[in-house]
Design an enzyme around this catalytic site. Structure first.
Site, short mmCIF file in Angstrom:
data_model
loop_
_atom_site.label_atom_id
_atom_site.label_comp_id
_atom_site.label_asym_id
_atom_site.label_seq_id
_atom_site.Cartn_x
_atom_site.Cartn_y
_atom_site.Cartn_z
N TYR A 199 0.84 -1.21 0.00
CA TYR A 199 0.00 0.00 0.00
C TYR A 199 0.87 1.25 0.00
O TYR A 199 0.69 2.16 -0.83
CB TYR A 199 -0.91 -0.01 1.22
N LYS A 207 1.50 4.15 -3.07
CA LYS A 207 1.32 5.60 -2.89
C LYS A 207 2.61 6.35 -3.24
O LYS A 207 2.57 7.42 -3.86
CB LYS A 207 0.91 5.90 -1.45
#
Length: 201
Positions: free
Chosen positions: A31, A35
């Site tokens: 994750y 990003k």
């Protein structure tokens, strides 16, 4: 263009509070890595095509209708339903919990020409998970059943936002204290528990 990024890009950084110029080369989860990749793409498009881009690094967003996989949503649900709370580690890890309305205001404030800018949006008031659980207990009126588990490999020890750039560039300040925010989340859960308690978390 406004990118919704995350404090997770800082990894398990020892420098506190996190400021935007810190290295973000060691994300601990896919994750966080995704990003970070998005931030890099944004910078490339700004460089190549002159796009006006603000990257906002959100710090542990919570509130009514929030993501059911986030800790405060889970705590409110589990305590309300008398289910055991799963805490990875000893609960001493801290998070810079930021209420959704404050995040929304900051995001709208970033809808102006800033060229290229990376900005933290956080509460600047980190709280240990054990303390957060105690606040939920007060709001719900029920003691938590806590099940401590080994520290998760993707879990960082602490997050803490330096928000001086947000104050300067966006004229933004967080307004909702954690006890008020947890109260609003708890009220929302009570009003929607018929379906919210069935969510897979």
């Amino acid at each position: 263009f406004v990118q919704a990024s995350t404090s997770s890009v800082y990894g398990d950084c020892l420098t506190q509070p996190f400021h935007e110029n810190l290295p973000t080369d060691h994300p601990l989860s896919p994750y966080a890595a995704s990003k970070k990749a998005c931030e890099a793409l944004c910078h490339s498009y700004h460089h190549l095509y002159g796009l006006d881009i603000s990257v906002l690094r959100y710090f542990t967003v919570y509130g009514p209708a929030g993501r059911p996989d986030m800790s405060l949503f889970r705590f409110v649900r589990w305590i309300n339903e008398g289910e055991p709370i799963r805490v990875f580690g000893d609960g001493s890890q801290s998070r810079d919990f930021t209420y959704i309305d404050d995040i929304a205001r900051g995001t709208i404030a970033a809808l102006k020409k800033l060229g290229w800018s990376v900005i933290n949006l956080g509460s600047d008031s980190p709280l240990e998970l054990n303390q957060a659980i105690a606040l939920v207990e007060l709001q719900v009126g029920r003691k938590a059943i806590i099940k401590y588990e080994p520290k998760h490999v993707c879990d960082v020890s602490r997050t803490w936002a330096n928000i001086s750039r947000a104050r300067e560039v966006l004229k933004w300040e967080p307004k909702v204290p954690i006890n008020e925010g947890i109260g609003k989340l708890t009220e929302w859960y009570h009003a929607n528990s018929a379906w919210a308690q069935k969510l897979i978390i």
